[in-house]
Design an enzyme around this catalytic site. Structure first.
Site, PDB file in Angstrom:
ATOM      1  N   SER A 111      38.420  40.637  45.146  1.00  0.00           N
ATOM      2  CA  SER A 111      39.310  39.816  44.317  1.00  0.00           C
ATOM      3  C   SER A 111      38.533  39.159  43.186  1.00  0.00           C
ATOM      4  O   SER A 111      37.302  39.181  43.160  1.00  0.00           O
ATOM      5  CB  SER A 111      39.950  38.727  45.176  1.00  0.00           C
ATOM      6  N   LYS A 112      39.271  38.544  42.287  1.00  0.00           N
ATOM      7  CA  LYS A 112      38.644  37.869  41.162  1.00  0.00           C
ATOM      8  C   LYS A 112      37.746  36.751  41.682  1.00  0.00           C
ATOM      9  O   LYS A 112      36.697  36.474  41.126  1.00  0.00           O
ATOM     10  CB  LYS A 112      39.718  37.313  40.236  1.00  0.00           C
TER      11      LYS A 112
END
Ligand code: GLU
Length: 501
Positions: free
Chosen positions: A260-261
């Protein structure tokens, strides 16, 4: 064997910037299309207006362009099967939904959000809208034709649901996952047309894949749970199924969980191809491009995240990728993103880059830092440090001492390498250097070696402290070159400063 020329599509939803996983999906589709002389299509799936983000579509087009992934048909380049933006195909979907209703494969449902909530609660919050419940709800199966018509012509909101066929074992052969079997009684009557008049992803996706004559659906694993419904929709329409290939998830560097970011922020690497500015918050998320990744390196990283050539070849040009890629060697298990390995790839591509281009980048950095150098010098420094860098910006990290004197001498190195007799040794060397007429690498090397030999000293006892004086630390490019570039005066003054801190 593929008998017909394949038609594949990349079908992102414009809900934000494209994640690396999305770019990999686009890449695999692209390689597959190019290898088989097929067509690559860009379709924008924007039927969910609540998640629509301004600028995301253009971002996707630009980012893929940077990666060197091009399209034959699509929202930005046209084609015979357009429009390629789903929000512009609304009328078309309604026609297909009506076909399903007419053949008894879909039905109108008028349940209010409260009624649906109540229904869910009946099964501890897990009750689905399925065969066991549809007969008890407010829909065209339970209401009279007259009442249904009345509700449809009034302004009461309604949806259209797919009537999940009972007790069917849906059998699918996924190119990556192999045989999949799902019992249709575990599935619910999915909404096909929403109350806002827009089709859902499932309906629009299947209708478009059929109308656009897509032969192979290559997409992320997160869509695997939707596959049985899609297969049953094809069946309900009486359409031929495309081949399906579901690509493995991209995992966190630790190996567990989806990348994920937040992982990128936490560990300092980007998860988007290019920089993205959030139109609402103005927040900027870094991209691989801005971090100094070369597009070829980026694409090469993605190639190997889920695909294994079966040899130890790591570096693939786009042409080689097109030649060798195959869906059969896509792995089932998740692919771990390794930031270290990503940098390694970029390093390899930087080494292949010509020095002139790198030197131009370097000059820009120098200007930003308030320095300048003749082009020739920029080129020379680039050549000196290239081997040590992973990104163009690192030329500066490896050469700043050619423009600025070190502010401090690394205390750790000093402690280890600056011995009691070092000042005396360096003072003696300074004298020799001060007397040197020729300050070029060859001549300087002679001066230093003569000094070492005539005093019976070890090489390290002289070279390491000299390096500390000049650059403040123990590593860096060739010392003789450094001395020539900064010049005699600066060399002596740095030595003096180190001797008399
Ligand atoms: N619109 C879907 C997405 O955003 C496409 C999934 C598919 O390829 O079927 O990923």
């Amino acid at each position: 064997m593929i008998e017909e020329k394949p038609r594949v599509r990349f079908a992102p939803s414009p809900t934000g910037p494209l994640h690396v996983g999305g770019v990999r999906t686009a890449l695999y589709n692209y390689l597959f299309a190019r290898q088989h002389g097929g067509k690559m299509i860009l379709r924008i799936e924007d039927t969910d207006r609540t998640r629509f983000v301004e600028g995301a579509e253009q971002y996707i087009i630009d980012a893929l362009n940077w990666c060197g992934i091009d399209f034959d048909e699509g929202v930005h380049c046209g084609g015979d099967y357009g429009p390629y933006r789903q929000s512009e195909r609304k009328v078309l979907y309604v026609k297909y939904i009506e076909k399903l209703i007419d053949s008894g494969k879909a039905y109108y449902a008028f349940d209010t959000p409260e009624e649906l909530e109540e229904m869910r609660e009946r099964g501890d919050g897990n009750q689905q809208y399925d065969a066991s419940i549809r007969g008890k709800m407010k829909n065209s199966l339970t209401l009279s034709q007259q009442e249904t018509d009345r509700l449809l012509s009034s302004k009461v909101p309604y949806v259209v649901r797919f009537m999940m066929p009972p007790e069917r074992v849906v059998k699918i052969n996924d190119v990556v996952r192999g045989k999949i079997e799902v019992d249709s009684s575990t599935l619910d009557d999915k909404v096909l047309l929403k109350a806002d008049g827009m089709p859902t992803y499932h309906l629009a996706n299947v209708v478009d894949d059929h109308l656009m004559k897509i032969t192979h659906v290559i997409r992320g694993e997160e869509w695997l749970p939707s596959l049985p419904l899609h297969v049953l929709l094809y069946e309900a329409f009486g359409w031929r199924l495309p081949s399906f290939a579901h690509l493995p998830l991209l995992l966190k560097p630790e190996g567990k969980g989806k990348l994920s970011k937040r992982d990128g922020d936490r560990l300092g690497f980007p998860v988007f191809p290019t920089q993205w500015k959030d139109p609402q918050t103005g927040e900027i998320a870094m991209g691989f491009r801005e971090e100094g990744y070369l597009p070829q390196a980026f694409v090469n990283i993605l190639l190997r995240l889920g695909w294994n050539p079966g040899t130890d070849q790591e570096i693939f040009s786009m042409q080689e990728m097109i030649r060798t890629f195959n869906l059969e060697k896509v792995q089932k298990g998740g692919a771990r993103f390794d930031p270290e390995k990503a940098r390694w790839y970029n390093h390899q591509y930087i080494q292949q880059m010509d020095n002139e281009t790198l030197a131009k980048e370097y000059l820009k950095i120098l200007h930003r830092k308030g320095h300048d150098a003749p082009e020739e010098m920029a080129l020379r420094i680039t050549g000196m440090v290239k081997e040590r860098i992973n990104f163009p910006a690192e030329i500066w990290d490896q050469s700043w001492f050619l423009f600025e004197a070190p502010r401090e001498l690394d205390p750790k190195v000093m402690k280890k390498k600056w011995k009691q007799d070092t000042p005396e040794i360096i003072r003696g060397l300074r004298e020799q250097l001060a007397g040197a007429e020729n300050f070029q690498p060859g001549a300087l090397k002679e001066v230093v070696s003569d000094y070492i030999h005539s005093n019976g000293l070890g090489f390290g006892k002289v070279m390491v402290p000299l390096r500390i004086c000049l650059v403040g630390k123990a590593a860096g490019p060739d010392l003789m070159e450094i001395m020539e570039i900064i010049g005699k005066e600066e060399t002596l003054s740095r030595i003096d400063r180190a001797l008399n801190p």
